[in-house]
Design a protein around this motif. Structure first.
Motif, PDB file in Angstrom:
ATOM      1  N   PHE A 504      29.774  96.729 -16.668  1.00 17.78           N
ATOM      2  CA  PHE A 504      28.644  95.823 -16.860  1.00 17.78           C
ATOM      3  C   PHE A 504      28.979  94.410 -16.381  1.00 17.78           C
ATOM      4  O   PHE A 504      28.110  93.702 -15.848  1.00 17.78           O
ATOM      5  N   CYS A 505      30.208  93.992 -16.568  1.00 19.88           N
ATOM      6  CA  CYS A 505      30.616  92.667 -16.090  1.00 19.88           C
ATOM      7  C   CYS A 505      30.520  92.562 -14.568  1.00 19.88           C
ATOM      8  O   CYS A 505      30.326  91.468 -14.015  1.00 19.88           O
ATOM      9  N   ASP A 506      30.626  93.690 -13.889  1.00 18.80           N
ATOM     10  CA  ASP A 506      30.568  93.689 -12.424  1.00 18.80           C
ATOM     11  C   ASP A 506      29.136  93.598 -11.897  1.00 18.80           C
ATOM     12  O   ASP A 506      28.930  93.195 -10.749  1.00 18.80           O
ATOM     13  N   VAL A 507      28.135  93.983 -12.719  1.00 17.79           N
ATOM     14  CA  VAL A 507      26.754  94.011 -12.216  1.00 17.79           C
ATOM     15  C   VAL A 507      25.851  92.979 -12.879  1.00 17.79           C
ATOM     16  O   VAL A 507      24.761  92.704 -12.390  1.00 17.79           O
ATOM     17  N   PHE A 508      26.290  92.418 -14.003  1.00 16.93           N
ATOM     18  CA  PHE A 508      25.505  91.380 -14.672  1.00 16.93           C
ATOM     19  C   PHE A 508      26.298  90.079 -14.695  1.00 16.93           C
ATOM     20  O   PHE A 508      27.527  90.076 -14.581  1.00 16.93           O
ATOM     21  N   ASP A 509      25.604  88.984 -14.852  1.00 16.33           N
ATOM     22  CA  ASP A 509      26.246  87.672 -14.986  1.00 16.33           C
ATOM     23  C   ASP A 509      26.600  87.481 -16.461  1.00 16.33           C
ATOM     24  O   ASP A 509      25.881  86.831 -17.226  1.00 16.33           O
ATOM     25  N   VAL A 510      27.714  88.063 -16.874  1.00 20.60           N
ATOM     26  CA  VAL A 510      28.082  88.111 -18.286  1.00 20.60           C
ATOM     27  C   VAL A 510      28.632  86.764 -18.732  1.00 20.60           C
ATOM     28  O   VAL A 510      29.632  86.269 -18.196  1.00 20.60           O
ATOM     29  N   VAL A 511      27.980  86.185 -19.715  1.00 20.40           N
ATOM     30  CA  VAL A 511      28.417  84.903 -20.274  1.00 20.40           C
ATOM     31  C   VAL A 511      29.612  85.107 -21.187  1.00 20.40           C
ATOM     32  O   VAL A 511      30.592  84.353 -21.152  1.00 20.40           O
ATOM     33  N   VAL A 512      29.537  86.132 -22.027  1.00 19.74           N
ATOM     34  CA  VAL A 512      30.606  86.394 -22.982  1.00 19.74           C
ATOM     35  C   VAL A 512      30.544  87.851 -23.425  1.00 19.74           C
ATOM     36  O   VAL A 512      29.471  88.453 -23.452  1.00 19.74           O
ATOM     37  N   VAL A 513      31.709  88.392 -23.735  1.00 20.34           N
ATOM     38  CA  VAL A 513      31.819  89.693 -24.397  1.00 20.34           C
ATOM     39  C   VAL A 513      32.340  89.402 -25.794  1.00 20.34           C
ATOM     40  O   VAL A 513      33.494  88.987 -25.967  1.00 20.34           O
ATOM     41  N   ALA A 514      31.497  89.565 -26.807  1.00 21.37           N
ATOM     42  CA  ALA A 514      31.849  89.213 -28.181  1.00 21.37           C
ATOM     43  C   ALA A 514      32.245  90.465 -28.946  1.00 21.37           C
ATOM     44  O   ALA A 514      31.463  91.410 -29.066  1.00 21.37           O
ATOM     45  N   CYS A 515      33.477  90.468 -29.482  1.00 24.53           N
ATOM     46  CA  CYS A 515      34.024  91.642 -30.153  1.00 24.53           C
ATOM     47  C   CYS A 515      34.329  91.350 -31.616  1.00 24.53           C
ATOM     48  O   CYS A 515      34.585  90.200 -32.001  1.00 24.53           O
ATOM     49  N   ASP A 516      34.321  92.396 -32.403  1.00 29.38           N
ATOM     50  CA  ASP A 516      34.741  92.302 -33.788  1.00 29.38           C
ATOM     51  C   ASP A 516      36.246  92.026 -33.822  1.00 29.38           C
ATOM     52  O   ASP A 516      37.028  92.790 -33.251  1.00 29.38           O
ATOM     53  N   PRO A 517      36.681  90.974 -34.479  1.00 31.60           N
ATOM     54  CA  PRO A 517      38.106  90.621 -34.446  1.00 31.60           C
ATOM     55  C   PRO A 517      38.995  91.605 -35.191  1.00 31.60           C
ATOM     56  O   PRO A 517      40.216  91.602 -34.995  1.00 31.60           O
ATOM     57  N   LEU A 527      40.689  93.319 -21.738  1.00 39.51           N
ATOM     58  CA  LEU A 527      39.628  92.545 -21.099  1.00 39.51           C
ATOM     59  C   LEU A 527      40.134  91.155 -20.703  1.00 39.51           C
ATOM     60  O   LEU A 527      39.783  90.625 -19.641  1.00 39.51           O
ATOM     61  N   TRP A 528      40.955  90.550 -21.551  1.00 37.23           N
ATOM     62  CA  TRP A 528      41.532  89.242 -21.229  1.00 37.23           C
ATOM     63  C   TRP A 528      42.422  89.336 -20.000  1.00 37.23           C
ATOM     64  O   TRP A 528      42.349  88.498 -19.098  1.00 37.23           O
ATOM     65  N   ASP A 529      43.241  90.375 -19.959  1.00 37.80           N
ATOM     66  CA  ASP A 529      44.131  90.553 -18.807  1.00 37.80           C
ATOM     67  C   ASP A 529      43.339  90.782 -17.527  1.00 37.80           C
ATOM     68  O   ASP A 529      43.820  90.477 -16.426  1.00 37.80           O
ATOM     69  N   GLY A 530      42.113  91.324 -17.656  1.00 34.74           N
ATOM     70  CA  GLY A 530      41.266  91.557 -16.487  1.00 34.74           C
ATOM     71  C   GLY A 530      40.363  90.387 -16.176  1.00 34.74           C
ATOM     72  O   GLY A 530      39.406  90.525 -15.397  1.00 34.74           O
ATOM     73  N   ASN A 531      40.643  89.227 -16.778  1.00 38.33           N
ATOM     74  CA  ASN A 531      39.871  88.000 -16.545  1.00 38.33           C
ATOM     75  C   ASN A 531      38.391  88.152 -16.912  1.00 38.33           C
ATOM     76  O   ASN A 531      37.520  87.584 -16.245  1.00 38.33           O
ATOM     77  N   ARG A 532      38.122  88.927 -17.952  1.00 39.25           N
ATOM     78  CA  ARG A 532      36.747  89.054 -18.439  1.00 39.25           C
ATOM     79  C   ARG A 532      36.507  87.984 -19.512  1.00 39.25           C
ATOM     80  O   ARG A 532      37.434  87.621 -20.250  1.00 39.25           O
ATOM     81  N   PRO A 533      35.281  87.506 -19.672  1.00 39.62           N
ATOM     82  CA  PRO A 533      34.991  86.419 -20.627  1.00 39.62           C
ATOM     83  C   PRO A 533      34.901  86.931 -22.059  1.00 39.62           C
ATOM     84  O   PRO A 533      33.844  86.881 -22.698  1.00 39.62           O
ATOM     85  N   VAL A 534      35.991  87.399 -22.611  1.00 38.01           N
ATOM     86  CA  VAL A 534      35.987  88.029 -23.917  1.00 38.01           C
ATOM     87  C   VAL A 534      36.345  87.028 -25.002  1.00 38.01           C
ATOM     88  O   VAL A 534      37.188  86.152 -24.827  1.00 38.01           O
ATOM     89  N   MET A 535      35.654  87.142 -26.151  1.00 36.42           N
ATOM     90  CA  MET A 535      35.933  86.320 -27.327  1.00 36.42           C
ATOM     91  C   MET A 535      35.730  87.197 -28.559  1.00 36.42           C
ATOM     92  O   MET A 535      35.184  88.302 -28.469  1.00 36.42           O
ATOM     93  N   THR A 536      36.170  86.731 -29.703  1.00 36.15           N
ATOM     94  CA  THR A 536      35.895  87.427 -30.953  1.00 36.15           C
ATOM     95  C   THR A 536      34.857  86.633 -31.736  1.00 36.15           C
ATOM     96  O   THR A 536      34.774  85.409 -31.627  1.00 36.15           O
TER      97      THR A 536
END
Length: 644
Positions: A504-517, A527-536
Motif C-alpha cells: 500500500f505504501c508503494d501505491v498510495f501517498d502514505v502519511v503514516v502507518v500507525a501501529c499498536d505499540p 517497516l522502519w528499516d524499509g524507510n516506511r513512515p511508521v509510528m506507534t
C-alpha cells in the motif's frame, strides 16, 4: 383450472377514507363485492372474496400514508402499485395473475388454527361460535398477492424468487410460513422440495417444522385429500417433501428446492443459507422465503438480505424478483437527533408506535400484553433492548454498543479502493496477540471533507477464533467472499500484514502507518528499516477519545464513507464503551473475553488519530543497540585467573 367471471365492485370505505387510520382490517373490506369463480372442469360457480382488491386497498392505504407505517413499507407499497401498472403493458416482461392469488388465499382459508387459545377465537363463524378457520388480514393478503401474483410473461412462472418479511414477534409469522410450505407441497405441482432452514436441528424441530406437523395432524381432511404422510423427519406427498435443514446436518449436495423457508433469519446460520442459495436455479419457479424478527447484531443472512432489500426499495438497484415487507419504525420515531442514540422515553411513550410497526395489532396481538412489556422495560433498563427488538422490530445492537447498525449502514457508498491510488492515506494497524484477528485500515480524505475508510482483515485458519461455533459460519462466508484472509497455521501472520502495508505504501501517498505499540515490535522494526513512515499510537483514553468522537460524529452525519465491508461493519457494531466524568472514552469489547472483535475500529482510531493530532503518535526508531561490555573487555579478573 378456475377463472374469475366478474371483477370486484370498488366502493369507498368510510374507514379507509379517514385521514389517519391505525390499522386496516378484514372487516373494513366488506364493501368489496365478491367474485364469481367457475371451476372449468365441473362448471360449478363459487363466490370468493376479492383478495386482489383487498391487496390493492391495503397498498393504497400504506402508499398514501393514511395507514401510518415506515418509509420502507411505503416504498414497498408504491412499488407494488407501480408494478400493477407495468403488468398491464403487453410489452412488459411480467403480468399480474389474480387467479394465482385467489388459489393461494383460498387454500390458506380452508386451514384451521392448531393452538388452543390462539387468536382464532376473535373470529366468529355463521353459527355465532368461535371459528377456527384462518381468515387472512389485508396486510397478509397484500404480501401473498405481491409474491404469488406477478408472473413471467413468457413462461407463466412466478416472478418473485426472493421474499423477505421482517415483523415483530407474534404477528403470525409462523402461521404464514406454515401455509406457504403446505401450499407448495399440496398445490405446487411436481415433486415439491421444501427445506425448513434453521441454524440448529433443535430450532427447526421446535419452531416452524413442529408447527407444520401440528397443522397437518389437525387437518385430517387435508391429509386424506392430498395423501400426506407425517414422520419426525419429513411431511411427504408422493415424491414431494417438507423437511428440516440445519447447519448441524449433512450438506445437502443433491438439494433441489422448490421453496426454501428461513424462519428467524436474524439468527440463521450463513452456511445453511449458502447451501440453499447454491442449490437454486434448477427450478425456474423456486422461491427463497425469509420470515424473521429483527436481531441483536448485524450479522447473518437476515440482516444481509435487509440491506439488499433497502437498496431495491430505495431505488438504488432494480430487481423485480425481490419482494420485501419490513414492519418497523423510522429513525425519527425513536432516535434522539442530538445524541443519535435510541431515546427510550420517546420510543415507549407513544402507543401509536406500537400500531405503526405491528400489522396484526388487535388480531394476533393483545395490546394489554404489549403495554405490560413496555411498562416493564421502562422500569428495568436491561429489558429495553429486548422489547425494542421483539415489539418494535428494531436492530439496535446489544449492551452499550456505541454504533447502531442502521447508522453505520447509511454511510455505505459505491466506492472502490482503486480509485484512490496516489491519494494521501493514513494507515492504522492493530495486530493480534498470537491466535486472534489482525486489522489493517486505510483512511483517505475527500475534497468535500468526508473521510473514506477501507479495511483488510486476517485470521489464522487454525486459531480458536476461526473454529468458534458462534461465529465460524460468518467467518467462512466472509473468507469465501474475499473480505477476510485466512492465514496458514494457528498463529497470527504479522509478516503477511506487513507485506500488505508495504504494498500500500508503494501505491498510495502514505502519511503514516500507525501501529499498536504493544504487539507490533517486529513489524515496526521491519517497516522502519524499509524507510516506511511508521509510528506507534497509544491505545489510551486520552489519545483514543478525539479520533473516536470524530468518527462517531461523522457516522451520525454520513460524513464517513465505507464500501460495506461486512467484517468492518461487524466490528463497528461490537464496540462498547462508557464515557467517564471527564469526557474520555476508550472503545472496548462487550466483555474482555468476548468472541466479537473490534480490531478494525481500533485501527481506524489509530489512523484517524494521526490524521487529527499527529503529535499523539510516537516515533518508532529502534532502540540503540546495547553493546555488551563483556564482548569488549571480558569478565574482569577472569583473564588473570586463567593466566595464573
Amino acid at each position: 383450472m378456475r377463472k374469475s367471471r366478474r371483477p370486484a365492485a370498488r366502493k369507498t370505505s368510510s374507514r379507509t377514507a379517514a385521514s389517519r387510520i391505525r390499522g386496516l382490517r378484514r372487516s373494513d373490506c366488506e364493501h368489496l363485492a365478491k367474485l364469481e369463480l367457475e371451476n372449468t372442469e365441473t362448471g360449478e360457480v363459487e363466490l370468493v372474496p376479492d383478495y386482489c382488491g383487498m391487496a390493492r386497498l391495503y397498498a393504497e392505504a400504506v402508499a398514501s400514508k393514511r395507514l401510518p407505517t415506515n418509509r420502507l413499507l411505503v416504498a414497498a407499497a408504491e412499488r407494488y402499485l407501480r408494478m400493477l401498472g407495468m403488468a398491464e403493458d403487453q410489452a412488459n416482461d411480467f403480468y399480474f395473475s389474480p387467479i394465482h392469488v385467489i388459489d393461494y388465499c383460498r387454500f390458506a382459508e380452508r386451514l384451521r388454527h392448531f393452538e388452543p387459545g390462539s387468536w382464532e377465537f376473535t373470529q366468529i363463524g355463521p353459527d355465532g361460535k368461535p371459528d377456527p378457520r384462518i381468515i387472512l388480514e389485508p396486510c397478509q393478503i397484500w404480501i401473498e398477492a405481491a409474491i404469488q401474483g406477478f408472473r413471467r410473461r413468457l413462461t407463466g412462472e412466478r416472478l418473485v424468487s426472493t421474499a423477505l418479511e421482517i415483523m415483530p414477534r407474534k404477528n403470525a409469522k409462523s402461521l404464514k410460513a406454515t401455509v406457504a410450505a403446505l401450499f407448495d407441497l399440496c398445490c405446487g405441482g411436481g415433486s415439491a422440495e421444501v427445506p425448513i432452514a434453521a441454524s440448529t436441528q433443535k430450532q427447526s424441530e421446535d419452531t416452524l417444522f413442529g408447527d407444520i406437523i401440528k397443522m397437518v395432524n389437525n387437518e385430517p381432511e387435508l391429509k386424506e385429500l392430498y395423501g400426506l404422510k407425517v414422520t419426525k423427519e419429513a411431511i411427504t406427498r408422493g415424491d414431494g417433501r417438507i423437511f428440516m435443514l440445519s447447519s448441524q446436518g449433512e450438506r445437502q449436495d443433491g438439494l433441489n428446492p422448490s421453496l426454501a423457508i428461513f424462519e428467524e433469519g436474524h439468527a440463521g446460520a450463513k452456511s445453511v443459507y449458502a447451501v440453499v442459495e447454491s442449490a437454486f436455479g434448477a427450478r425456474p419457479n423456486a422461491l427463497k422465503r425469509m420470515i424473521t424478527t429483527a436481531g441483536y447484531r448485524p450479522e447473518g443472512p437476515g440482516y444481509d438480505l435487509l440491506l439488499e432489500a433497502k437498496m431495491v426499495l430505495e431505488g438504488k438497484v432494480e430487481d423485480w424478483t425481490l419482494f420485501a415487507a419490513v414492519y418497523t419504525l423510522d429513525p425519527d420515531d425513536y432516535i434522539n437527533p442530538e445524541t443519535k442514540a435510541v431515546d427510550y422515553d420517546k420510543l415507549f411513550g407513544n402507543e401509536d408506535l406500537i400500531y405503526k410497526c405491528n400489522p396484526m395489532m388487535d388480531v394476533s396481538l393483545d395490546i394489554i400484553k404489549i403495554r405490560t412489556d413496555v411498562a416493564k422495560a421502562k422500569r428495568l433498563p436491561d429489558k429495553r433492548r429486548e422489547v425494542a427488538r421483539t415489539r418494535f422490530n428494531l436492530w439496535i445492537g446489544s449492551g452499550t454498543s456505541l454504533i447502531e447498525a442502521h447508522v453505520w449502514a447509511a454511510c455505505k457508498r459505491n466506492i472502490a479502493i482503486e480509485n484512490y491510488i496516489g491519494r494521501r492515506c493514513w494507515i492504522g494497524v492493530d495486530l493480534a496477540q498470537v491466535r486472534d484477528m489482525c486489522a489493517l485500515i486505510l483512511l483517505f480524505e475527500e475534497p468535500t471533507g468526508e473521510i473514506v475508510v477501507f479495511g483488510k482483515f486476517y485470521l489464522p485458519e487454525l486459531s480458536d477464533t476461526a473454529s468458534n461455533p458462534e461465529i465460524s459460519d460468518y467467518l467462512a462466508a466472509w473468507h469465501e467472499a474475499g473480505f477476510l484472509e485466512l492465514t496458514p497455521g494457528p498463529l497470527a501472520d504479522h509478516d503477511r500484514v506487513r507485506e500488505d502495508v508495504e504494498a500500500f505504501c508503494d501505491v498510495f501517498d502514505v502519511v503514516v502507518v500507525a501501529c499498536d505499540p504493544h504487539q507490533a515490535h517486529n513489524t515496526v522494526k521491519h517497516l522502519w528499516d524499509g524507510n516506511r513512515p511508521v509510528m506507534t499510537y497509544p491505545n489510551t483514553a486520552p489519545t483514543m477519545t478525539p479520533p473516536w468522537d470524530d468518527i462517531e460524529g461523522r457516522i451520525a452525519t454520513e460524513r464517513l464513507w465505507h464500501d460495506g465491508n461486512p467484517v468492518l461493519q461487524w466490528m463497528m457494531q461490537n464496540v462498547h464503551g462508557d464515557r467517564k466524568g471527564n469526557g474520555l472514552i476508550l472503545p472496548r469489547k462487550e466483555t474482555q473475553n468476548s468472541i466479537r472483535k473490534i480490531d478494525g475500529a481500533v485501527a481506524l482510531c489509530f489512523a484517524n488519530g494521526c490524521r487529527l493530532e499527529p503529535g499523539n503518535a510516537k516515533a518508532t526508531a529502534p532502540e540503540p543497540e546495547v553493546i555488551d561490555p563483556y564482548k569488549l573487555r571480558g569478565i574482569i579478573g577472569f583473564e588473570e585467573v586463567a593466566n595464573g
